[in-house]
Design an enzyme around this catalytic site. Structure first.
Site, PDB file in Angstrom:
ATOM      1  N   ARG A 126      -3.031  -8.316 -20.678  1.00  0.00           N
ATOM      2  CA  ARG A 126      -3.992  -8.044 -21.747  1.00  0.00           C
ATOM      3  C   ARG A 126      -3.487  -7.016 -22.746  1.00  0.00           C
ATOM      4  NH1 ARG A 126      -6.991  -3.716 -21.312  1.00  0.00           N
ATOM      5  NH2 ARG A 126      -8.906  -4.433 -22.306  1.00  0.00           N
ATOM      6  N   PRO A 184       0.819  -1.223   0.000  1.00  0.00           N
ATOM      7  CA  PRO A 184       0.000   0.000   0.000  1.00  0.00           C
ATOM      8  C   PRO A 184       0.850   1.271   0.000  1.00  0.00           C
ATOM      9  CG  PRO A 184      -0.609  -1.445   1.834  1.00  0.00           C
ATOM     10  CD  PRO A 184       0.575  -2.059   1.171  1.00  0.00           C
ATOM     11  N   GLU A 189       1.968  -6.088   7.737  1.00  0.00           N
ATOM     12  CA  GLU A 189       2.770  -5.936   8.951  1.00  0.00           C
ATOM     13  C   GLU A 189       4.142  -5.394   8.599  1.00  0.00           C
ATOM     14  OE1 GLU A 189       0.628  -8.399   7.880  1.00  0.00           O
ATOM     15  OE2 GLU A 189       1.716 -10.138   8.604  1.00  0.00           O
ATOM     16  N   ASP A 202      -9.660   1.214 -24.965  1.00  0.00           N
ATOM     17  CA  ASP A 202     -10.018   1.095 -23.547  1.00  0.00           C
ATOM     18  C   ASP A 202     -10.309   2.439 -22.899  1.00  0.00           C
ATOM     19  OD1 ASP A 202      -9.564  -1.581 -23.487  1.00  0.00           O
ATOM     20  OD2 ASP A 202      -7.592  -1.448 -22.558  1.00  0.00           O
TER      21      ASP A 202
HETATM   22 CL1  6GU Z   1      -0.176  -3.805  -3.210  1.00  0.00          CL
HETATM   23  N1  6GU Z   1      -0.995  -4.559  -0.820  1.00  0.00           N
HETATM   24  C1  6GU Z   1      -1.812  -4.489   0.227  1.00  0.00           C
HETATM   25  N2  6GU Z   1      -1.595  -5.290   1.273  1.00  0.00           N
HETATM   26  N3  6GU Z   1      -2.856  -3.678   0.280  1.00  0.00           N
HETATM   27  C2  6GU Z   1      -3.067  -2.900  -0.778  1.00  0.00           C
HETATM   28  C3  6GU Z   1      -2.247  -2.911  -1.899  1.00  0.00           C
HETATM   29  C4  6GU Z   1      -1.186  -3.767  -1.885  1.00  0.00           C
HETATM   30  N4  6GU Z   1      -2.711  -2.011  -2.775  1.00  0.00           N
HETATM   31  C5  6GU Z   1      -3.776  -1.475  -2.206  1.00  0.00           C
HETATM   32  N5  6GU Z   1      -4.008  -2.002  -1.003  1.00  0.00           N
END
Ligand code: 6GU
Length: 241
Positions: free
Chosen positions: A155, A90, A117, A170
C-alpha cells in the site's frame, strides 16, 4: 516491485490477494507476487521438507536443502541478486511502519514462512538476511505474518493507493494516532458531529484534528509521543491533559 513467497501452505494466500487494493495493484502490474510451494523442492517421492531435531525434542525442523534450493532458483531467475531473504519468525525484529517504508524501497523481497518448531540454524546463518516478527504472540506459521508485511508494504508503493486514500497521513507515519472522523448523518440518535467540522474553516479544522490526534495518542499510546514532532505549544497540551 516483485515479492516471492516460499511456503508450505500456498493456498492460504489465495483469499487475501484476490481482494481489494492488493488485487488492484497486481492487476495494474504495480506489484508481482509469486507464491512458491516449498514442497516442490522437497526430497524423494514424498517431497520431504522437515525432519526430527538432532539432540531430540518435540516438533519437526525444516530441512536446509529445500529452502536453499528454492531460494537459489528464485535468485537465479531474478534481475536483483541482492534481494533480501526475509524469514518470518517470532524471533525476528518487530515489524512496524518504519520497516514497511524501508522494504518499499526495494525491487524484490523473498519471504520465507517459518514454522514455530523451527528451521535448521544453517539456513539462518547462510541464507537468511533479515528476520521479521509481527508482534509478541505466537502464530502457527509465518504465512499470516507474510501477508501482513506484504499488505503494509504494497500500500506504500507509488500509485497503489488513490489520492483520496493517500498513505502520507497514516497513523504511525508521524507517530500519532488518527483523529476522530464523522460522516452523514450530522446527528445520529441524538449524537452530534463536532461543530468545528461543519464550520468550513479549514485552519480551525486542521487545528482540531491535530489536537485530537495528540490527545488520543497521549491517552492510548503515550510512548509514541516521544517520537512525534510536536511544537512547544503542543508539548504544553500533553503536559496538562
Ligand atoms: Cl513472523 N511467525 C509466527 N509463527 N508467529 C508470529 C510471527 C511470525 N510474528 C508474530 N508471531
Amino acid at each position: 516491485m516483485r515479492i516471492d513467497v516460499l511456503t508450505l501452505f500456498p493456498n492460504m494466500f489465495s483469499g487475501p490477494f484476490a481482494e481489494s487494493i492488493i488485487k488492484r495493484a497486481m492487476d495494474r502490474n504495480l506489484i508481482t507476487i509469486m507464491i512458491h510451494n516449498l514442497r516442490d523442492w522437497g526430497s524423494g517421492k514424498h517431497r520431504v521438507v522437515d525432519d526430527y531435531p538432532f539432540g531430540g525434542g518435540t516438533g519437526m525442523v525444516m530441512k536446509p536443502e529445500s529452502l536453499f534450493e528454492a531460494t537459489e532458483s528464485i535468485k537465479a531467475e531474478s534481475a536483483y541478486p541482492s534481494a533480501p531473504v526475509i524469514l518470518l519468525t517470532p524471533q525476528g525484529r518487530v515489524f512496524n511502519q518504519g520497516i514497511a517504508a524501508e522494504l518499499t524501497a526495494l525491487d524484490q523481497l523473498i519471504l520465507i514462512c517459518g514454522h514455530y518448531e523451527g528451521i535448521d540454524e544453517r539456513v539462518r546463518e547462510h541464507l537468511i538476511t533479515d528476520e521479521i516478527s509481527i508482534g509478541d504472540y505466537v502464530l502457527t506459521g509465518g504465512e499470516l505474518a507474510a501477508m501482513v508485511v506484504i499488505d503494509a508494504v504494497v500500500r506504500l508503493l507509488p500509485g497503489v493507493l488513490g489520492s483520496e486514500e493517500s498513505a502520507k497521513d497514516d497513523s504511525h507515519t508521524r507517530s500519532l494516532l488518527e483523529y476522530p472522523q464523522y460522516t452523514r448523518p450530522q446527528t445520529y440518535r441524538g449524537w452530534e458531529t463536532p461543530q468545528v467540522l461543519l464550520s468550513g474553516n479549514h485552519a480551525q479544522i486542521a487545528k482540531w484534528r491535530r489536537e485530537q490526534s495528540i490527545l488520543r495518542t497521549l491517552r492510548r499510546r503515550p510512548e509514541l509521543l516521544e517520537k512525534a514532532d510536536l511544537s512547544p505549544e503542543e508539548k504544553e497540551l500533553t503536559s496538562y491533559s
